[in-house]
Design an enzyme around this catalytic site. Structure first.
Site, PDB file in Angstrom:
ATOM      1  N   ASP A 100       1.112  -1.599  -0.217  1.00  0.00           N
ATOM      2  CA  ASP A 100      -0.058  -0.014  -0.219  1.00  0.00           C
ATOM      3  C   ASP A 100       1.204   0.791   0.169  1.00  0.00           C
ATOM      4  OD1 ASP A 100      -2.256   2.033   0.278  1.00  0.00           O
ATOM      5  OD2 ASP A 100      -2.978   0.168   1.960  1.00  0.00           O
ATOM      6  N   GLU A 150      -6.820   4.406  -5.444  1.00  0.00           N
ATOM      7  CA  GLU A 150      -7.993   4.971  -4.846  1.00  0.00           C
ATOM      8  C   GLU A 150      -8.409   6.335  -5.235  1.00  0.00           C
ATOM      9  OE1 GLU A 150      -9.078   5.973   0.415  1.00  0.00           O
ATOM     10  OE2 GLU A 150      -6.814   6.776  -1.019  1.00  0.00           O
ATOM     11  N   HIS A 171     -11.066  -0.927   5.831  1.00  0.00           N
ATOM     12  CA  HIS A 171     -10.136   0.092   6.532  1.00  0.00           C
ATOM     13  C   HIS A 171     -11.598   0.866   6.574  1.00  0.00           C
ATOM     14  CE1 HIS A 171      -7.792   1.705   4.106  1.00  0.00           C
ATOM     15  NE2 HIS A 171      -7.206   2.489   5.076  1.00  0.00           N
ATOM     16  N   ASP A 172     -11.817   1.874   6.134  1.00  0.00           N
ATOM     17  CA  ASP A 172     -12.100   3.238   5.718  1.00  0.00           C
ATOM     18  C   ASP A 172     -13.463   3.419   6.164  1.00  0.00           C
ATOM     19  OD1 ASP A 172      -9.691   4.176   5.500  1.00  0.00           O
ATOM     20  OD2 ASP A 172      -9.947   4.412   3.738  1.00  0.00           O
ATOM     21  N   ASP A 224      -2.752   4.992  -2.427  1.00  0.00           N
ATOM     22  CA  ASP A 224      -3.491   5.936  -1.783  1.00  0.00           C
ATOM     23  C   ASP A 224      -3.875   7.141  -2.208  1.00  0.00           C
ATOM     24  OD1 ASP A 224      -4.307   6.102   1.254  1.00  0.00           O
ATOM     25  OD2 ASP A 224      -3.204   7.539   1.194  1.00  0.00           O
TER      26      ASP A 224
END
Ligand code: NOJ
Length: 536
Positions: free
Chosen positions: A98, A241, A314-315, A199
Site C-alpha cells: 500500500d 484509490e 478499512h475506511d 492511496d
C-alpha cells in the site's frame, strides 16, 4: 481478449494491526499474518492487499510513512516482510503493498530537511506558501478537520496537508520527488511485491492556489509517467484509490492499453447513504439508485476499462451492518451481499472479516482510536451537535467499525492477541469467528469460498456483458451476464419482505451454483435470499 492475471483474481485486504498478533503487544504484525497464510490460501484468493507496514509514527495507522523502505518495528522487520513475500509466493499468493504517495509523515527525513529552511534542497519536495502565522493562504480544509495549512515555525511558511498535520503533502511538480517515488516502487517490486494499492492517488497533482485537490491538470501525465517508470512491461497490478473517479476518468485510469493503472476504487455507491460529500450526515440508502450506479459502471467500463468490486475496506463500515441486517438475518444478508457482488465484472476485493460477516462495533466514544473519529467528535461537540447524533454517525460510519481485531475463535480476545488489543474486540466474537465457520457448510465463510472458486470456473465472470433485470423493482436486485456461450444470472432480495419472482426467469437460468439459504428452490425469495445460476 486475453485476461490479465488480476482480471481473474480475487484480492483479500489485510489491515495488519488488526489481523493477528504474534508477540502479545496487542497489535497485529507480519509474523502473525504469515501464521494465517494457510487460512488465506484456503479461502482461495490470489493476492493480499496489505495496508501499510512501513516505518511510521502511526498518526493515521501507517498512512503517515517516515521510511518507505523499512518496516515499522511493531509490525516486524524487513526480514519478516521478505519472509512474507516468500511464504505467500509458495502458496500462489501475491502481496500488494500500500503506497502512500500523496504525502509522507512529518517525521520523514525528507520533511525534517525540507522544513529547516527555504533554501534547503528538500524544501521544494513539499507544498509551501507564504503568509503570516495567523492567516492561512486560503480556506481549504483538511479531510480530518480544520485548515489544510499548518504554520511551520522553522522556515516561517505554511505547508499544505490534505490529511492530518502530521501528513504533509508531497510536491509532485518537482521531478526529483517523482523519481524518488518511482525508484522506491521499483525497489519493492524487486523485493517481491506483486503490485501496489495507491492511496488517494487522484490527489497527487494538487493545485492549492486554485483550491484543486483531485484531478489536477497534471494528474494523468504524472500517472502515465509512473506507469512507464514502474508498471509497463511487468505483471504488477496497480489499483488506485480515486474518490473523484467517474466512468470517463476511470476509462483513462484503467485503459486496457496499460498506459495508466490496472483499475481504480471508485466510491459512487459508497456515498449514496449520506448527504452530499459529508459522510457523517446519514441518509437512507436509495436502493434503485444503488442499482443504477452499479449498472452504469458495469456498462461503461465493459471492454473499455476494468472495475474494482468492493463493499468494505478499512475506511468504510461493515457491509452487513450497513446494507444488510446484522441481527436476525446476519448470515443471510452477509451472503446475499457477497453473491450479488461476486457476479459483477471486475476484480472483487474482500476486506478481512467480511468473509465471516463481521459487524460494526457498538462502542463508547473513548473506546474508538481513529483520528478521524476523534477529530470529528471534538469539532461537532464544539459546534453544538448533540452527543447522541455524533454517536449515531460514528456507529454507522466510523472507520474503527471495520478495524476491530479479526475474530479467529471464541477464546480470549477472539484469538487475536494474548495481550491487550489496541482496539477492543467486538464482543460478538463468541458467536462470530473463523473457527466456528470453517467446517460449517452453510457459513458465510464457506459461501465466500464457493464464490471465489466459482470466479475461476467460467469465462463469463471475466467477459460477460451486464443486463439488469427489472431494475425499478426496489428490493429485487438482479442481473444477467452473457458472453454468447455462457450466461450468469444473479437474483437477490435486498430487503426483509418476500418477493414473488415470475417463474420464467428460472426456466432460463441454468444450474444453481450458490445461494444464501441452503434450500433455495421456490419462486419466492425470502428475506435477503440470493442465488447465482450458471448456464454453460
Ligand atoms: C486513504 C486511506 O485509505 C485512509 O485510511 C487514510 O487515512 C487516507 N487515505 C490518508 O492517507
Amino acid at each position: 481478449m486475453n485476461a490479465k492475471w488480476w482480471q481473474n483474481a480475487v484480492i483479500y485486504q489485510v489491515y495488519p494491526r488488526s489481523y493477528c498478533d504474534s508477540d502479545g503487544d496487542g497489535i497485529g504484525d507480519i509474523p502473525g499474518l504469515i501464521s494465517k497464510l494457510d487460512y488465506i490460501q484456503h479461502l482461495g484468493v490470489d493476492a493480499i492487499w496489505l495496508s501499510p507496514v512501513f516505518k511510521s509514527p502511526q498518526d493515521d495507522n501507517g498512512y503517515d510513512i517516515s521510511d518507505y523502505q523499512d518496516i515499522e518495528p511493531m509490525f516486524g522487520s524487513l526480514e519478516d516482510m521478505r519472509r512474507l513475500f516468500a511464504e505467500a509466493g509458495k502458496r500462489g499468493i501475491k502481496i500488494l503493498v500500500d503506497m502512500v504517495l500523496n504525502h509522507t509523515s512529518d517525521e520523514h527525513p525528507w520533511f525534517l530537511e525540507a522544513k529547516q529552511s527555504r533554501d534547503n534542497p528538500k524544501h521544494d519536495w513539499y507544498v509551501w506558501r507564504d503568509s503570516t502565522p495567523d492567516c492561512p493562504p486560503n480556506d481549504m480544509l483538511s479531510c480530518f478537520g480544520g485548515s489544510a495549512w499548518q504554520w511551520c515555525e522553522e522556515c516561517g511558511q505554511f505547508y499544505f496537508h490534505q490529511y492530518s498535520v502530521k501528513q504533509p503533502d508531497l510536491n509532485w511538480d518537482n521531478p526529483e520527488v517523482r523519481q524518488a517515488l518511482y525508484d522506491m516502487m521499483n525497489w519493492w517490486a524487486k523485493e517481491g511485491a506483486g503490485g501496489f494499492r495507491l492511496d488517494v492517488i487522484d490527489s497527487i497533482a494538487k493545485e492549492p492556489d486554485n483550491k484543486v485537490t483531485a484531478e489536477g491538470s497534471m494528474l494523468h501525465p504524472y500517472i502515465r509517467e509512473m506507469s512507464k517508470s514502474v508498471l509497463q512491461g511487468t505483471d504488477l497490478v496497480a489499483v488506485g484509490e480515486c474518490w473523484s473517479a467517474n466512468p470517463d476518468r476511470a476509462k483513462l485510469w484503467s485503459n486496457p492499453d496499460g498506459s495508466e493503472l490496472s483499475m481504480v476504487f471508485q466510491f459512487e455507491h459508497i456515498v449514496l447513504d449520506q448527504v452530499g460529500w459529508e459522510k457523517w450526515n446519514l441518509a437512507p440508502l436509495p436502493k434503485v439508485k444503488l442499482k443504477e450506479v452499479i449498472a452504469k459502471w458495469q456498462r461503461e467500463l465493459h471492454g473499455k476499462g476494468w472495475n474494482s468490486l468492493f463493499w468494505e475496506n478499512h475506511d468504510v463500515p461493515r457491509i452487513v451492518s450497513r446494507w444488510g441486517n446484522d441481527k436476525q438475518y446476519r448470515e443471510q444478508s452477509a451472503k446475499m451481499l457477497g453473491i450479488f457482488l461476486f457476479g459483477l465484472q471486475g476484480t472483487p476485493y474482500i476486506f478481512q472479516g467480511q468473509e465471516l460477516g463481521m459487524t460494526n462495533a457498538p462502542y463508547e466514544l473513548e473506546e474508538y482510536r481513529d483520528i478521524e473519529i476523534r477529530n470529528m467528535a471534538a469539532e461537532r461537540l464544539a459546534k453544538g451537535y448533540t452527543m447522541e447524533s455524533i454517536m449515531e454517525s460514528i456507529h454507522a460510519k466510523g472507520r474503527d467499525n471495520a478495524r476491530t481485531p479479526m475474530q479467529w475463535n471464541d477464546g480470549e480476545n477472539a484469538g487475536f492477541t494474548t495481550g491487550e488489543p489496541w482496539l477492543k474486540v467486538n464482543p460478538n466474537y463468541v458467536t462470530i469467528n473463523a473457527e466456528e465457520q470453517l467446517d460449517r457448510e452453510d457459513s458465510v465463510l464457506n459461501c465466500y469460498r464457493k464464490l471465489i472458486a466459482l470466479r475461476k470456473s467460467a469465462d463469463v465472470f471475466f467477459d460477460g456483458e451486464y443486463t439488469p433485470i427489472w431494475p425499478e423493482w426496489e428490493e429485487f436486485f438482479a442481473y444477467r451476464r452473457s458472453n454468447g456461450k455462457e450466461t450468469l444470472t444473479v437474483i437477490a432480495n435486498f430487503g426483509e419482505g418476500e418477493l414473488n419472482v415470475p417463474a420464467d426467469l428460472f426456466a432460463e437460468a441454468g444450474e444453481l451454483c450458490v445461494s444464501s439459504y441452503p434450500d433455495a428452490n421456490s419462486n419466492v425469495l425470502r428475506p435477503y435470499e440470493a442465488r447465482m445460476y450458471l448456464k454453460k
